[in-house]
Design a protein around this motif. Structure first.
Motif, short mmCIF file in Angstrom:
data_model
loop_
_atom_site.label_atom_id
_atom_site.label_comp_id
_atom_site.label_asym_id
_atom_site.label_seq_id
_atom_site.Cartn_x
_atom_site.Cartn_y
_atom_site.Cartn_z
N HIS A 16 46.63 94.67 -37.75
CA HIS A 16 46.09 94.72 -36.40
C HIS A 16 45.89 96.16 -35.92
O HIS A 16 44.85 96.49 -35.35
CB HIS A 16 47.02 93.97 -35.44
CG HIS A 16 47.20 92.53 -35.79
ND1 HIS A 16 48.11 92.12 -36.74
CD2 HIS A 16 46.57 91.41 -35.35
CE1 HIS A 16 48.03 90.80 -36.87
NE2 HIS A 16 47.11 90.35 -36.04
N THR A 19 42.96 97.84 -37.73
CA THR A 19 41.67 97.50 -37.13
C THR A 19 41.42 98.34 -35.88
O THR A 19 40.33 98.87 -35.68
CB THR A 19 41.61 96.01 -36.77
OG1 THR A 19 41.79 95.23 -37.96
CG2 THR A 19 40.28 95.64 -36.13
N SER A 117 50.08 97.58 -30.82
CA SER A 117 49.95 96.13 -30.95
C SER A 117 51.30 95.50 -30.65
O SER A 117 52.33 96.02 -31.07
CB SER A 117 49.50 95.75 -32.37
OG SER A 117 49.62 94.36 -32.59
N THR A 170 46.51 95.66 -28.33
CA THR A 170 46.07 94.33 -28.72
C THR A 170 47.28 93.43 -28.86
O THR A 170 48.41 93.90 -28.96
CB THR A 170 45.29 94.36 -30.05
OG1 THR A 170 44.75 93.06 -30.32
CG2 THR A 170 46.17 94.79 -31.22
N ALA A 172 48.94 90.39 -31.19
CA ALA A 172 48.86 89.80 -32.52
C ALA A 172 49.28 88.33 -32.53
O ALA A 172 49.00 87.61 -33.48
CB ALA A 172 49.73 90.58 -33.50
N SER A 176 48.07 85.63 -36.38
CA SER A 176 46.75 85.09 -36.66
C SER A 176 45.67 85.62 -35.72
O SER A 176 44.49 85.58 -36.03
CB SER A 176 46.77 83.56 -36.58
OG SER A 176 47.13 83.13 -35.27
N ARG A 177 46.09 86.12 -34.55
CA ARG A 177 45.10 86.63 -33.59
C ARG A 177 44.63 88.02 -34.02
O ARG A 177 45.42 88.86 -34.40
CB ARG A 177 45.71 86.70 -32.19
CG ARG A 177 44.73 87.14 -31.11
CD ARG A 177 45.44 87.26 -29.76
NE ARG A 177 44.52 87.56 -28.67
CZ ARG A 177 44.15 88.79 -28.31
NH1 ARG A 177 44.63 89.83 -28.98
NH2 ARG A 177 43.32 88.98 -27.30
N LYS A 178 43.35 88.24 -33.92
CA LYS A 178 42.76 89.53 -34.26
C LYS A 178 42.33 90.24 -32.97
O LYS A 178 42.10 89.60 -31.95
CB LYS A 178 41.54 89.36 -35.18
CG LYS A 178 41.83 88.58 -36.45
CD LYS A 178 42.88 89.26 -37.30
CE LYS A 178 43.15 88.49 -38.58
NZ LYS A 178 44.29 89.06 -39.33
#
Length: 203
Positions: A16, A19, A117, A170, A172, A176-178
């Motif tokens: 995460h 990205t 994150s 962000t 996470a 599974s969450r992007k």
């Protein structure tokens, strides 16, 4: 025009932050006269443990950074996943290795931002930044928060969005969450914003 060097230094376990870091890098690199470089801090966990944790392989296009290499940069943007509201031990160990730079205050006056994150809302979206500021303060670095300069994206209420006035972030969730498009836009903006400030300070 003299080149302004901005280092995006990060740690990512499940991808995460990786990205987000790439988007921060894109934003910083979009500023004329700025040379942005991605670095990752060394991993401390063994391959056996990483396999048991189901962690994906590290990105092989990003080099590991040594503490002394921080001297070459004019500004920094540090990124990491939260661990109980603080940076993970891998990143803390990296900062522990900068004691010689601290002793000489070699990084004093250099601007630095933070992105992160967390799993969920209570996972340290703001606390992770606040606790990381102590590292910057002891080095005399200048913490550069986003404030509310990201505009309407800071006031989004119709979707889940990480980040705050302290920096981009962000969620996470269970892994599974992007990062969403809005979170990535904020990451890009942060890279551009801090790169512009770093360039101004250098000039």
């Amino acid at each position: 025009m003299a080149i302004t060097k901005v280092y995006i230094v990060y740690y990512s376990l499940y991808g995460h932050v990786d990205t987000m870091a790439r988007e921060v890098h894109r934003g910083a690199a979009s500023v004329e006269g700025v040379e942005a470089t991605l670095w990752r801090v060394p991993e401390m966990l063994s391959d056996v443990i990483l396999t048991k944790m189901k962690a994906p392989p590290k990105a092989n296009d990003i080099a590991e950074i040594r503490p002394e290499q921080l001297l070459d940069a004019d500004g920094f943007i540090f990124g990491f996943p939260s661990r109980f509201g603080m940076m993970p031990s891998q990143f803390n160990a990296f900062f522990d290795g900068t004691s010689a730079l601290w002793a000489s205050q070699a990084l004093a006056g250099k601007p630095a931002g933070i992105f992160w994150s967390t799993g969920f809302h209570g996972g340290g979206q703001e606390l992770s930044a606040l606790t990381a500021i102590t590292q910057l303060a002891h080095h005399g670095m200048l913490f550069v928060p986003l404030g509310y300069t990201f505009g309407s994206g800071m006031f989004e209420m119709n979707e889940v969005k990480g980040g705050s006035a302290y920096g981009a972030g962000t969620f996470a969730a269970d892994g599974s969450r992007k990062p969403t498009e809005l979170e990535l836009q904020q990451a890009f903006y942060q890279g551009k914003y801090i790169a512009e400030i770093t360039r101004k300070l250098k000039s």
